[in-house]
Scaffold this active site. Sequence first.
Site, PDB file in Angstrom:
ATOM      1  N   GLY A 228       0.850  -1.184   0.000  1.00 33.13           N
ATOM      2  CA  GLY A 228       0.000   0.000   0.000  1.00 33.13           C
ATOM      3  C   GLY A 228       0.871   1.214   0.000  1.00 33.13           C
ATOM      4  O   GLY A 228       2.092   1.120   0.055  1.00 33.13           O
ATOM      5  N   LYS A 229       0.228   2.342  -0.039  1.00 31.24           N
ATOM      6  CA  LYS A 229       0.989   3.558  -0.163  1.00 31.24           C
ATOM      7  C   LYS A 229       1.890   3.763   1.043  1.00 31.24           C
ATOM      8  O   LYS A 229       3.010   4.244   0.936  1.00 31.24           O
ATOM      9  CB  LYS A 229       0.032   4.732  -0.290  1.00 31.24           C
ATOM     10  CG  LYS A 229       0.776   5.991  -0.539  1.00 31.24           C
ATOM     11  CD  LYS A 229      -0.127   7.135  -0.845  1.00 31.24           C
ATOM     12  CE  LYS A 229       0.661   8.417  -0.772  1.00 31.24           C
ATOM     13  NZ  LYS A 229       1.015   8.767   0.596  1.00 31.24           N
ATOM     14  N   ARG A 230       1.371   3.379   2.195  1.00 35.05           N
ATOM     15  CA  ARG A 230       2.112   3.606   3.421  1.00 35.05           C
ATOM     16  C   ARG A 230       3.504   2.955   3.364  1.00 35.05           C
ATOM     17  O   ARG A 230       4.454   3.435   3.938  1.00 35.05           O
ATOM     18  CB  ARG A 230       1.326   3.014   4.586  1.00 35.05           C
ATOM     19  CG  ARG A 230       1.589   3.696   5.864  1.00 35.05           C
ATOM     20  CD  ARG A 230       0.386   3.733   6.812  1.00 35.05           C
ATOM     21  NE  ARG A 230      -0.529   2.644   6.711  1.00 35.05           N
ATOM     22  CZ  ARG A 230      -0.805   1.829   7.733  1.00 35.05           C
ATOM     23  NH1 ARG A 230      -0.161   1.948   8.868  1.00 35.05           N
ATOM     24  NH2 ARG A 230      -1.719   0.907   7.600  1.00 35.05           N
ATOM     25  N   TYR A 231       3.581   1.842   2.687  1.00 37.43           N
ATOM     26  CA  TYR A 231       4.866   1.145   2.616  1.00 37.43           C
ATOM     27  C   TYR A 231       5.534   1.371   1.265  1.00 37.43           C
ATOM     28  O   TYR A 231       6.399   0.620   0.853  1.00 37.43           O
ATOM     29  CB  TYR A 231       4.668  -0.344   2.917  1.00 37.43           C
ATOM     30  CG  TYR A 231       3.970  -0.519   4.225  1.00 37.43           C
ATOM     31  CD1 TYR A 231       4.639  -0.227   5.415  1.00 37.43           C
ATOM     32  CD2 TYR A 231       2.638  -0.882   4.291  1.00 37.43           C
ATOM     33  CE1 TYR A 231       3.996  -0.323   6.634  1.00 37.43           C
ATOM     34  CE2 TYR A 231       1.984  -0.981   5.505  1.00 37.43           C
ATOM     35  CZ  TYR A 231       2.671  -0.703   6.677  1.00 37.43           C
ATOM     36  OH  TYR A 231       2.029  -0.791   7.876  1.00 37.43           O
ATOM     37  N   ARG A 232       5.059   2.414   0.569  1.00 37.09           N
ATOM     38  CA  ARG A 232       5.677   2.849  -0.675  1.00 37.09           C
ATOM     39  C   ARG A 232       5.769   1.740  -1.712  1.00 37.09           C
ATOM     40  O   ARG A 232       6.773   1.588  -2.375  1.00 37.09           O
ATOM     41  CB  ARG A 232       7.077   3.402  -0.406  1.00 37.09           C
ATOM     42  CG  ARG A 232       6.979   4.809   0.137  1.00 37.09           C
ATOM     43  CD  ARG A 232       8.331   5.490   0.080  1.00 37.09           C
ATOM     44  NE  ARG A 232       8.700   5.982   1.394  1.00 37.09           N
ATOM     45  CZ  ARG A 232       9.681   5.464   2.120  1.00 37.09           C
ATOM     46  NH1 ARG A 232      10.427   4.501   1.639  1.00 37.09           N
ATOM     47  NH2 ARG A 232       9.940   5.947   3.296  1.00 37.09           N
TER      48      ARG A 232
END
Length: 293
Positions: A228-232
């Site tokens: 996800g975006k949080r983990y790039r």
Amino acid sequence: MHKPVGRFAPTPSGYLHFGSLVAALASYLDARAQGGQWLVRMEDLDPPREVAGAADAILRTLEAYGFEWDGPVLYQSQRHAAYQAVIDQWLAAGLAYACTCSRKTLEAFNGVYPGLCRDAGHPWQGAAIRLRVPQLRYGFDDRLQGHFEQHLGHDVGDFVIRRRDGLYAYQLAVVLDDALQGVTDVVRGADLLGSTPRQLYLQELLGVPAPRYLHVPLITQPDGHKLGKRYRSAPVQAQYASAVLIRALRALGQRPEPALEHETPHTLLGWARAHWAAHAIPRVASLAEAQLA
Ligand code: GLU
Ligand code: ZN
């Protein structure tokens, strides 16, 4: 038998990454292989977490990957009045109540709210709204993962349906909208298995039918985190659509012929619809992206 209605319901907090592509593909194939409808719903409930342009980028990426959906995209940001109407009804009936507990107070309870504000009679304005849960188990037979159940009282507690800042909770919105749209088959990532018993209770309260559920493996990063975006995790790229679709099909246990890589995404999806085997999906809750072919 009626034709199934499936849906993909992305949150525009980031671009479409490989894990969400796998979920989109599974729901699409599951519905379309049976001649059913496939809907796209934008779950834009949380503007502060939204990335500008992400909703459009997700739709353009789905198009570039050959997906076609039925009807207009439903935006949850347009549905606030419907969510609020249900909340008002439940507040008036005493099924829901205002909670003023601070984050700090809640920390002590490991996510299972013990009902501190149940009988406090706090005013509704400026407070979070929680739904009372019954002291009962809610379970279902997932088409892939088998039986899953939770005791709503012990495992979940009274849960938030509208946040203190006025934002509507995913649990409520997803149930109201799946019902509104006539969704019969929910196919989504296994990170939402633990949300399903709450959703079953909401369906019961609302008197709407429960869809069938199939939770596909969550694609994780090497450190075990959800992509996800949080983990790039990188957004999927349009120019490699066919190659990425083949990887996504393999993650779902399907066996696309390697030569399909040179075909258009449209042709590839046609092949995948004709050969879809839901029973071949790995019966696991997560798969590490790095280990996929
Ligand atoms: N919007 C949710 C997400 O992106 C999915 C909701 C669902 O499929 O029920 O995680
Ligand atoms: Zn409280």
